[in-house]
Design a protein around this motif. Sequence first.
Motif, mmCIF file in Angstrom:
data_model
loop_
_atom_site.group_PDB
_atom_site.id
_atom_site.type_symbol
_atom_site.label_atom_id
_atom_site.label_comp_id
_atom_site.label_asym_id
_atom_site.label_seq_id
_atom_site.Cartn_x
_atom_site.Cartn_y
_atom_site.Cartn_z
ATOM 1 N N ILE A 1 -16.331 -9.106 -42.438
ATOM 2 C CA ILE A 1 -16.425 -7.867 -43.201
ATOM 3 C C ILE A 1 -15.024 -7.369 -43.526
ATOM 4 N N VAL A 2 -14.759 -7.164 -44.797
ATOM 5 C CA VAL A 2 -13.493 -6.600 -45.256
ATOM 6 C C VAL A 2 -13.734 -5.135 -45.594
ATOM 7 N N VAL A 3 -12.997 -4.255 -44.926
ATOM 8 C CA VAL A 3 -13.165 -2.811 -45.131
ATOM 9 C C VAL A 3 -11.943 -2.266 -45.872
ATOM 10 N N SER A 4 -12.182 -1.605 -46.995
ATOM 11 C CA SER A 4 -11.116 -0.978 -47.777
ATOM 12 C C SER A 4 -11.171 0.527 -47.578
ATOM 13 N N GLN A 5 -9.996 1.133 -47.354
ATOM 14 C CA GLN A 5 -9.924 2.585 -47.186
ATOM 15 C C GLN A 5 -8.553 3.074 -47.625
ATOM 16 N N ASP A 6 -8.546 3.990 -48.597
ATOM 17 C CA ASP A 6 -7.313 4.625 -49.078
ATOM 18 C C ASP A 6 -6.255 3.598 -49.489
ATOM 19 N N GLY A 7 -6.671 2.577 -50.208
ATOM 20 C CA GLY A 7 -5.728 1.599 -50.725
ATOM 21 C C GLY A 7 -5.327 0.514 -49.748
ATOM 22 N N GLU A 8 -5.783 0.587 -48.511
ATOM 23 C CA GLU A 8 -5.492 -0.436 -47.523
ATOM 24 C C GLU A 8 -6.803 -1.086 -47.083
ATOM 25 N N SER A 9 -6.693 -2.242 -46.428
ATOM 26 C CA SER A 9 -7.898 -2.928 -45.985
ATOM 27 C C SER A 9 -7.640 -3.687 -44.698
ATOM 28 N N PHE A 10 -8.716 -3.942 -43.969
ATOM 29 C CA PHE A 10 -8.635 -4.777 -42.777
ATOM 30 C C PHE A 10 -9.898 -5.618 -42.692
ATOM 31 N N THR A 11 -9.816 -6.674 -41.904
ATOM 32 C CA THR A 11 -10.934 -7.604 -41.762
ATOM 33 C C THR A 11 -11.425 -7.622 -40.326
ATOM 34 N N THR A 12 -12.741 -7.651 -40.162
ATOM 35 C CA THR A 12 -13.334 -7.727 -38.836
ATOM 36 C C THR A 12 -14.533 -8.657 -38.878
ATOM 37 N N GLU A 13 -14.995 -9.051 -37.710
ATOM 38 C CA GLU A 13 -16.191 -9.878 -37.595
ATOM 39 C C GLU A 13 -17.291 -9.041 -36.943
ATOM 40 N N MET A 14 -18.542 -9.274 -37.365
ATOM 41 C CA MET A 14 -19.632 -8.469 -36.838
ATOM 42 C C MET A 14 -20.894 -9.318 -36.717
ATOM 43 N N GLU A 15 -21.589 -9.178 -35.578
ATOM 44 C CA GLU A 15 -22.875 -9.825 -35.376
ATOM 45 C C GLU A 15 -23.957 -8.943 -35.978
ATOM 46 N N VAL A 16 -24.775 -9.516 -36.858
ATOM 47 C CA VAL A 16 -25.845 -8.764 -37.501
ATOM 48 C C VAL A 16 -27.146 -9.534 -37.370
ATOM 49 N N PRO A 17 -28.303 -8.852 -37.405
ATOM 50 C CA PRO A 17 -29.591 -9.552 -37.335
ATOM 51 C C PRO A 17 -29.711 -10.590 -38.440
ATOM 52 N N ALA A 18 -30.282 -11.750 -38.089
ATOM 53 C CA ALA A 18 -30.360 -12.860 -39.035
ATOM 54 C C ALA A 18 -31.466 -12.676 -40.063
ATOM 55 N N GLU A 19 -32.379 -11.755 -39.822
ATOM 56 C CA GLU A 19 -33.475 -11.536 -40.757
ATOM 57 C C GLU A 19 -33.067 -10.569 -41.866
ATOM 58 N N GLY A 20 -33.697 -10.732 -43.025
ATOM 59 C CA GLY A 20 -33.493 -9.790 -44.116
ATOM 60 C C GLY A 20 -32.329 -10.163 -45.020
ATOM 61 N N GLY A 21 -32.039 -9.253 -45.938
ATOM 62 C CA GLY A 21 -30.976 -9.494 -46.894
ATOM 63 C C GLY A 21 -30.102 -8.271 -47.084
ATOM 64 N N VAL A 22 -29.103 -8.422 -47.936
ATOM 65 C CA VAL A 22 -28.188 -7.330 -48.257
ATOM 66 C C VAL A 22 -27.982 -7.283 -49.758
ATOM 67 N N GLU A 23 -27.560 -6.113 -50.255
ATOM 68 C CA GLU A 23 -27.230 -5.987 -51.667
ATOM 69 C C GLU A 23 -26.122 -4.966 -51.846
ATOM 70 N N THR A 24 -25.400 -5.086 -52.941
ATOM 71 C CA THR A 24 -24.306 -4.169 -53.199
ATOM 72 C C THR A 24 -24.853 -2.749 -53.320
ATOM 73 N N GLY A 25 -24.084 -1.794 -52.811
ATOM 74 C CA GLY A 25 -24.507 -0.409 -52.819
ATOM 75 C C GLY A 25 -25.092 0.047 -51.494
ATOM 76 N N GLU A 26 -25.547 -0.908 -50.666
ATOM 77 C CA GLU A 26 -26.085 -0.537 -49.359
ATOM 78 C C GLU A 26 -24.980 -0.033 -48.443
ATOM 79 N N GLU A 27 -25.351 0.836 -47.507
ATOM 80 C CA GLU A 27 -24.397 1.354 -46.537
ATOM 81 C C GLU A 27 -24.832 0.983 -45.123
#
Length: 216
Positions: free
Chosen positions: A57-83
Amino acid sequence: MTETGDRVGLVCPSCSPGEETVHEVLRPGGQATVRCTDCDHTHKTEIPEVETVEVTIVVSQDGESFTTEMEVPAEGGVETGEEFVVDTEDALMQVRITGIELGPEHRVEDAAITSVDTLWTRAVDNVAVDVTLHPKDGDADRTRSIDVNVPGDMEFVVGETVEFGDEEFTIEGLHIREDAPEYRHEKFDHPGDMAYAKDLKRVYGRDESLTAWSAW
C-alpha cells in the motif's frame, strides 16, 4: 493468526446467539477465551481463521508518500474510491484508494483482492485544502493562494464565511477531486452547495481578512 487483544465478530450465547457482535480476544488458541463488547459476557469458542493476502500500500499525504505492507482478507474485491484504515507503526490512517495496480504499468478501476499487487491511496482523515482567494474589489493581480489543514470530513459550503487563524474568506466555489465518489458535478458555485474537505481539489473564495492587504 488471532492474538490477544484482537477484535473479531462472533455470536454471543448471552446477548446475541443469532447475530455476530464484536468480541475481544482474551486468550487465543484452539478454544479461545473471548469477551463480548456489548454485554461483557466471557466464553470459550473456536475462532475461524480468515485467509489473508499481503498487499503493498502506497499512502500519499501532503505531497509526500510512504509504502507499507498490510494483511487483508483474501475474499472480496476492491475499487477506486473505496476507503479503509491503514494500520502503521506510527498511526492509524483513513485512506482512499486512488489506483489499483495488478502489475507493472497495469492499473484497473476494480479487481479481486487476490490479484492486486499494489494499492495506491491518499490519506483522507486529515487533509490540506488548496484555497484561491481574490480581494473584494475583484483585482485579479492581487489574487493569492493559501493552504488550510483540516479534518477530512469537514464541510465546505458555498456562501459561508469561514476563519482559519488570521485568514477569513467567503466560499464562492468548490472544485471536486477526480477520485471523489457520489458528486454529480466537478464544480459547485451555488449557495448551499457542499463538499467534504477530503473531496476537494480547490476552494475559491472572496478574501475577508482585515490584514490581507495591509501592505497596500
